[in-house]
Design an enzyme around this catalytic site. Structure first.
Site, PDB file in Angstrom:
ATOM      1  N   GLY A 153       0.868  -1.009   0.307  1.00 34.30           N
ATOM      2  CA  GLY A 153       0.178   0.001  -0.388  1.00 34.30           C
ATOM      3  C   GLY A 153       1.181   1.426   0.078  1.00 34.30           C
ATOM      4  CB  ALA A 189      -0.607   9.585   1.405  1.00 31.93           C
ATOM      5  CG  MET A 190       0.354   7.211   6.605  1.00 30.54           C
ATOM      6  SD  MET A 190       1.622   8.043   7.292  1.00 30.54           S
ATOM      7  CE  MET A 190       1.945   7.279   8.373  1.00 30.54           C
ATOM      8  CG  ASN A 241      -5.169   6.297  11.920  1.00 31.73           C
ATOM      9  OD1 ASN A 241      -4.300   6.155  12.463  1.00 31.73           O
ATOM     10  ND2 ASN A 241      -5.335   7.163  10.898  1.00 31.73           N
ATOM     11  CB  ALA A 268       1.933  10.977   4.552  1.00 31.11           C
ATOM     12  CE  LYS A 321      -3.721   8.287  14.586  1.00 32.24           C
ATOM     13  NZ  LYS A 321      -2.673   7.697  13.744  1.00 32.24           N
ATOM     14  CD  GLU A 357      -8.558   4.272   7.737  1.00 30.32           C
ATOM     15  OE1 GLU A 357      -7.863   5.328   7.993  1.00 30.32           O
ATOM     16  OE2 GLU A 357      -7.680   3.092   7.392  1.00 30.32           O
TER      17      GLU A 357
HETATM   18  P1  NAD Z   1      -3.863   5.274   1.153  1.00 32.17           P
HETATM   19  O1  NAD Z   1      -5.409   5.556   0.124  1.00 32.17           O
HETATM   20  O2  NAD Z   1      -2.494   7.028   0.520  1.00 32.17           O
HETATM   21  O3  NAD Z   1      -2.316   4.833   0.933  1.00 32.17           O
HETATM   22  C1  NAD Z   1      -3.180   3.286   0.609  1.00 32.17           C
HETATM   23  C2  NAD Z   1      -2.746   2.877  -0.830  1.00 32.17           C
HETATM   24  O4  NAD Z   1      -2.744   0.677  -0.814  1.00 32.17           O
HETATM   25  C3  NAD Z   1      -3.461   3.024  -2.248  1.00 32.17           C
HETATM   26  O5  NAD Z   1      -2.694   3.513  -3.387  1.00 32.17           O
HETATM   27  C4  NAD Z   1      -3.727   2.157  -2.417  1.00 32.17           C
HETATM   28  O6  NAD Z   1      -4.123   2.035  -4.148  1.00 32.17           O
HETATM   29  C5  NAD Z   1      -3.333   1.063  -1.746  1.00 32.17           C
HETATM   30  N1  NAD Z   1      -3.919   0.144  -2.112  1.00 32.17           N
HETATM   31  C6  NAD Z   1      -4.805  -0.410  -1.017  1.00 32.17           C
HETATM   32  N2  NAD Z   1      -5.324  -1.773  -1.672  1.00 32.17           N
HETATM   33  C7  NAD Z   1      -4.948  -2.859  -2.826  1.00 32.17           C
HETATM   34  C8  NAD Z   1      -4.741  -3.809  -2.941  1.00 32.17           C
HETATM   35  N3  NAD Z   1      -5.307  -5.068  -2.453  1.00 32.17           N
HETATM   36  N4  NAD Z   1      -3.198  -3.730  -3.899  1.00 32.17           N
HETATM   37  C9  NAD Z   1      -2.636  -3.055  -4.232  1.00 32.17           C
HETATM   38  N5  NAD Z   1      -2.075  -2.277  -3.471  1.00 32.17           N
HETATM   39  C10 NAD Z   1      -3.285  -1.350  -3.304  1.00 32.17           C
HETATM   40  O7  NAD Z   1      -4.246   5.884   2.621  1.00 32.17           O
HETATM   41  P2  NAD Z   1      -3.593   6.482   3.055  1.00 32.17           P
HETATM   42  O8  NAD Z   1      -3.230   7.639   3.779  1.00 32.17           O
HETATM   43  O9  NAD Z   1      -1.630   5.968   3.349  1.00 32.17           O
HETATM   44  O10 NAD Z   1      -3.302   5.983   4.983  1.00 32.17           O
HETATM   45  C11 NAD Z   1      -2.818   4.148   4.946  1.00 32.17           C
HETATM   46  C12 NAD Z   1      -3.083   4.198   6.768  1.00 32.17           C
HETATM   47  O11 NAD Z   1      -2.082   5.166   7.570  1.00 32.17           O
HETATM   48  C13 NAD Z   1      -4.631   4.321   6.963  1.00 32.17           C
HETATM   49  O12 NAD Z   1      -5.501   3.074   8.032  1.00 32.17           O
HETATM   50  C14 NAD Z   1      -4.294   5.790   7.380  1.00 32.17           C
HETATM   51  O13 NAD Z   1      -5.997   5.905   8.330  1.00 32.17           O
HETATM   52  C15 NAD Z   1      -2.993   6.012   7.937  1.00 32.17           C
HETATM   53  N6  NAD Z   1      -2.904   7.543   8.643  1.00 32.17           N
HETATM   54  C16 NAD Z   1      -2.933   7.677   7.191  1.00 32.17           C
HETATM   55  C17 NAD Z   1      -2.299   9.012   7.916  1.00 32.17           C
HETATM   56  C18 NAD Z   1      -2.302  10.017   6.682  1.00 32.17           C
HETATM   57  O14 NAD Z   1      -1.880  10.921   7.001  1.00 32.17           O
HETATM   58  N7  NAD Z   1      -2.576   9.874   5.173  1.00 32.17           N
HETATM   59  C19 NAD Z   1      -1.880   9.829   9.102  1.00 32.17           C
HETATM   60  C20 NAD Z   1      -1.595   8.103   9.804  1.00 32.17           C
HETATM   61  C21 NAD Z   1      -2.545   7.252   9.852  1.00 32.17           C
HETATM   62  C1  AOT Z   2      -3.580  12.941  13.277  1.00 32.12           C
HETATM   63  N1  AOT Z   2      -4.698  11.997  11.785  1.00 32.12           N
HETATM   64  O1  AOT Z   2      -4.637  10.096  12.162  1.00 32.12           O
HETATM   65  C2  AOT Z   2      -3.191  12.040  13.072  1.00 32.12           C
HETATM   66  O2  AOT Z   2      -5.459  11.845   9.536  1.00 32.12           O
HETATM   67  O3  AOT Z   2      -6.431  10.038  10.236  1.00 32.12           O
HETATM   68  C3  AOT Z   2      -5.395  11.195  10.222  1.00 32.12           C
HETATM   69  C4  AOT Z   2      -4.669  10.928  11.558  1.00 32.12           C
HETATM   70  C5  AOT Z   2      -1.895  12.406  14.855  1.00 32.12           C
HETATM   71  C6  AOT Z   2      -2.772  13.635  15.562  1.00 32.12           C
HETATM   72  C7  AOT Z   2      -3.998  14.110  14.915  1.00 32.12           C
HETATM   73  C8  AOT Z   2      -4.651  13.584  13.940  1.00 32.12           C
END
Ligand code: NAD
Ligand code: AOT
Length: 313
Positions: free
Chosen positions: A7, A10-11, A106, A132, A188, A274
């Site tokens: 995956g 972004a992250m 998350n 990210a 979290k 989610e």
């Molecule tokens: P995202 O949607 O940007 O990335 C997920 C990636 O997984 C996508 O590029 C998608 O194409 C790929 N994907 C999904 N299923 C797939 C499959 N079967 N085969 C191949 N590729 C596949 O999501 P994100 O924002 O990076 O978030 C990922 C996790 O991190 C989530 O649980 C989110 O809540 C958590 N998170 C995100 C942030 C943030 O700032 N973005 C911060 C903290 C936690």
């Molecule tokens: C967040 N945000 O986890 C992280 O956007 O899913 C999200 C997320 C740390 C502190 C506050 C918000």
């Protein structure tokens, strides 16, 4: 360490890029064709706190990685919650007795999903305050700083978890070894269970939410529902500390200017959310334990209503 990012959105881009910059062998797995093409052609281009970094990382679709015969020491799971099962179904041939998985999503309930594909002693769980974003295919926007808490889920996994900790430390990802990662995951989930759904429905960022007169009561009530359910599962949340922690994100100098990922998914990108793994999970678990969770139920349904109105996919 040879590491696959399952995956690479972004992250996944953030963690993959930082591990690569620290000298690890990193490969990306994703199914988004435009993203795959852009990374193959130009590399992963990151705006890293204002500085451009280009990382030439190999990227595979799940089908390609399966056919490639590649083996890795560690798979870092970074899909969205509702994509985790599909990803691991698609890459299960990559997993053998030596393969470890580190889940940084998350939400709640991912232990049950991963246990279907990975021996428990090979599973590490964590939570992160890093954030990210993607500004387009192959382009990551990586601002600010963050931390990671992590722990193996059974004692036999500790030795490898400490090796992963060292690798993350070297990459500047600020990891700490948690002695109670289940607690960290619930804590979290309270952050996401309050800020993500409410900012999405109210159409605001975290700072704007925090400035509302209703914020305190909404946060206290939702955290009390999470705490009642967590207690049934053996985790005693310190509600006052969790609420103080949530309130500490309101400042513009912490996460106040951030629009939670749920907002970005639904409002910006018309993607489903989610919610079923956050407030929806607490609602379901509450029903199982006979605990009323009306705020979680209401918020889950509001988000599903908004998903339908916006024809989210
Ligand atoms: P995202 O949607 O940007 O990335 C997920 C990636 O997984 C996508 O590029 C998608 O194409 C790929 N994907 C999904 N299923 C797939 C499959 N079967 N085969 C191949 N590729 C596949 O999501 P994100 O924002 O990076 O978030 C990922 C996790 O991190 C989530 O649980 C989110 O809540 C958590 N998170 C995100 C942030 C943030 O700032 N973005 C911060 C903290 C936690
Ligand atoms: C967040 N945000 O986890 C992280 O956007 O899913 C999200 C997320 C740390 C502190 C506050 C918000």
């Amino acid at each position: 360490m040879k590491i696959a990012i399952a995956g690479a959105g972004a992250m996944g881009s953030r963690i993959g890029l930082m591990l690569h910059e620290a000298g690890n062998e990193v490969l990306l797995i994703d199914r988004w064709e435009a993203h795959i093409e852009a990374i193959r052609e130009h590399g992963l281009i990151a705006d890293f706190n204002g500085k451009e970094i280009v990382a030439h990382l190999p990227i595979y679709s799940p089908e390609e990685i399966t056919q490639s015969g590649e083996q890795v020491d560690l798979i870092i799971a970074l899909t969205k919650s509702n994509q985790l099962d599909g990803m691991f179904q698609a890459i299960q041939s990559l997993i053998n007795e030596q393969t470890h998985v580190f889940c940084l999503l998350n939400g709640l309930g991912h232990d049950d999903t991963l246990a279907k594909y990975v021996p428990k002693q090979n599973i590490i769980f964590g939570i992160t305050t890093w954030t990210a974003g993607l500004s387009g295919p192959g382009k990551a926007k990586l601002q600010g700083t963050g931390e990671i808490e992590m722990e193996n889920i059974v004692p036999a996994g500790k030795e490898f978890a400490l090796q992963v900790l060292a690798v993350f430390q070297q990459a500047g990802l600020n990891p700490t070894y948690s002695t109670n990662v289940k607690y960290s995951i619930w804590r979290k989930a309270c952050v996401n269970g309050t800020l993500n759904g409410l900012c999405t429905i109210l159409d605001c960022n975290i700072n704007q939410f925090g400035s509302l007169p209703v914020a305190k009561n909404l946060v206290e009530t939702i955290v009390s529902e999470f705490a009642a359910v967590a207690k049934q599962e053996g985790t005693n949340l310190d509600q006052a500390e969790v609420i103080t922690h949530i309130e500490s994100t309101y400042s513009k100098t912490t996460q106040g200017l951030h629009y939670p990922s749920m907002y970005q998914d639904l409002i910006k990108s018309r993607r489903t959310t989610e919610i079923d793994y956050i407030n929806g999970a607490v609602w379901r678990k509450g029903q199982k334990y006979g605990i009323a969770t009306p705020y979680c139920a209401f918020l889950t349904q509001l988000i599903h209503g908004k998903e339908a109105l916006l024809q989210a996919k």
